[in-house]
Design an enzyme around this catalytic site. Structure first.
Site, PDB file in Angstrom:
ATOM      1  N   TYR A 161       5.497  -2.408   6.635  1.00  0.00           N
ATOM      2  CA  TYR A 161       6.333  -1.917   7.726  1.00  0.00           C
ATOM      3  C   TYR A 161       7.588  -1.257   7.184  1.00  0.00           C
ATOM      4  CZ  TYR A 161       9.772  -5.713   7.277  1.00  0.00           C
ATOM      5  OH  TYR A 161      10.745  -6.560   6.808  1.00  0.00           O
ATOM      6  N   LYS A 194       6.957  -4.006   0.945  1.00  0.00           N
ATOM      7  CA  LYS A 194       7.513  -4.379   2.252  1.00  0.00           C
ATOM      8  C   LYS A 194       6.373  -4.749   3.212  1.00  0.00           C
ATOM      9  CE  LYS A 194      11.194  -2.971   5.435  1.00  0.00           C
ATOM     10  NZ  LYS A 194      12.166  -4.028   5.114  1.00  0.00           N
ATOM     11  N   GLU A 199      17.900 -12.546  -2.926  1.00  0.00           N
ATOM     12  CA  GLU A 199      18.375 -11.664  -1.855  1.00  0.00           C
ATOM     13  C   GLU A 199      18.551 -12.481  -0.591  1.00  0.00           C
ATOM     14  OE1 GLU A 199      15.348  -8.666  -1.385  1.00  0.00           O
ATOM     15  OE2 GLU A 199      13.748 -10.150  -1.502  1.00  0.00           O
ATOM     16  N   LEU A 254      13.182  -6.836  -2.653  1.00  0.00           N
ATOM     17  CA  LEU A 254      12.836  -5.592  -1.979  1.00  0.00           C
ATOM     18  C   LEU A 254      13.698  -4.457  -2.509  1.00  0.00           C
ATOM     19  CD1 LEU A 254      11.150  -4.312   0.320  1.00  0.00           C
ATOM     20  CD2 LEU A 254      13.148  -4.658   1.787  1.00  0.00           C
TER      21      LEU A 254
END
Length: 286
Positions: free
Chosen positions: A33, A150, A182, A206
């Site tokens: 996505y 992702k 993160e 990411l």
């Protein structure tokens, strides 16, 4: 008023949109996505999102169903059909509907499932939290080993976000082997003096589109950027901290695990980077 959504080439009222129960995104989280922000009716950092989408699809051996120009037309159509001024467009591509459930990938020529919808967020860039900052807690990072893709596998980030909510704070920072990876849906940074420190790109985090732009603007503003891992203790002793994401842009962090950073309020580096980012992105929006 019902939203107009996009499903496999059709624009439909949201109540009429349907995806098969055999879709691999539903059964296997076999999909990727992107979320692109909209400010003033224009798309923010659209090209970067297209590049990352293509990379994610390639890593999962999935065919990109559209060219960048076609993706742009679809995004613009959704903005227009839903009268979005400020908000976000969610885009999801899954491996499709093979007609049954199987761990093995279906035939490579199976059409992917493409779903897109809008979220209206008036005043998205004027969040009051940017003036007060976020408070975060730390939680163990137990996600899979390909966080650079992702994917729609978001259960553990959701669990971490709920742990933060139950603790009465805004988000959680994930920690592995003593180092921060993160946030639940964002990249993490600390500031010491004029030095911005953030984890280097790898399969551990990411590859944030907002991250790339913010670091570029930081260098142009004569700020020093260091890409390396940092510990929670180091973060708690930093002058400032902040996160970046497509929807929060640059958001100051003022507390980690109950310990206030600096004066316990947003610092000048995060504030300046947010200002620069929003300025430059609005100029480049499409």
């Amino acid at each position: 008023m019902s939203r107009i959504v996009h499903v496999n080439g059709e624009f439909l009222p949201e109540a009429e949109a349907k995806v098969s129960v055999f879709d691999r995104g539903f059964l296997m989280a076999d999909g990727v996505y992107e979320v692109t922000s909209v400010l003033g009716g224009k798309l923010i950092d659209f090209a970067g999102h297209c590049v990352r989408l293509a990379r994610s699809l390639g890593e999962l051996e999935m065919t990109n169903p559209h060219t960048e120009a076609e993706w742009l037309a679809l995004h613009r159509d959704l903005v227009a059909k839903n009268d979005i001024v400020d908000g976000m467009i969610y885009l999801q591509v899954t491996r499709g509907n093979p007609g049954d459930r199987d761990f093995a990938y279906p035939a490579a020529d199976l059409p992917p499932t493409v779903v897109m919808f809008t979220q209206s967020k008036p005043g998205l860039a004027d969040s009051p939290a940017a003036k007060t900052g976020w408070k975060v807690i730390s939680v163990p990072d137990i996600r899979w080993g390909r966080r650079d893709i992702k994917t729609v596998q978001l259960l553990y980030p959701s669990m971490a976000k709920m742990a933060a909510k139950k603790a009465g704070v805004d988000d959680a920072w994930l920690e592995q082997d003593g180092f921060v990876t993160e946030g639940t849906s964002n990249n993490a940074y600390i500031v010491k003096g004029n030095r911005i420190i953030t984890r280097a790109l790898s399969s551990d985090i990411l590859h944030g589109i907002t991250r790339a732009a913010v670091l570029r603007f930081a260098v142009e503003a004569q700020m020093e950027v260091v890409e390396r891992s940092f510990t929670l203790t180091e973060a708690q002793e930093a002058d400032e901290a902040f996160i970046t994401s497509a929807s929060a842009f640059v958001m100051p962090v003022v507390e980690i695990d109950g310990k206030a950073l600096g004066l316990g309020k947003p610092g000048p580096v995060a504030a300046r980077l947010r200002e620069i980012y929003l300025d430059e992105m609005r100029k480049a929006a499409v």
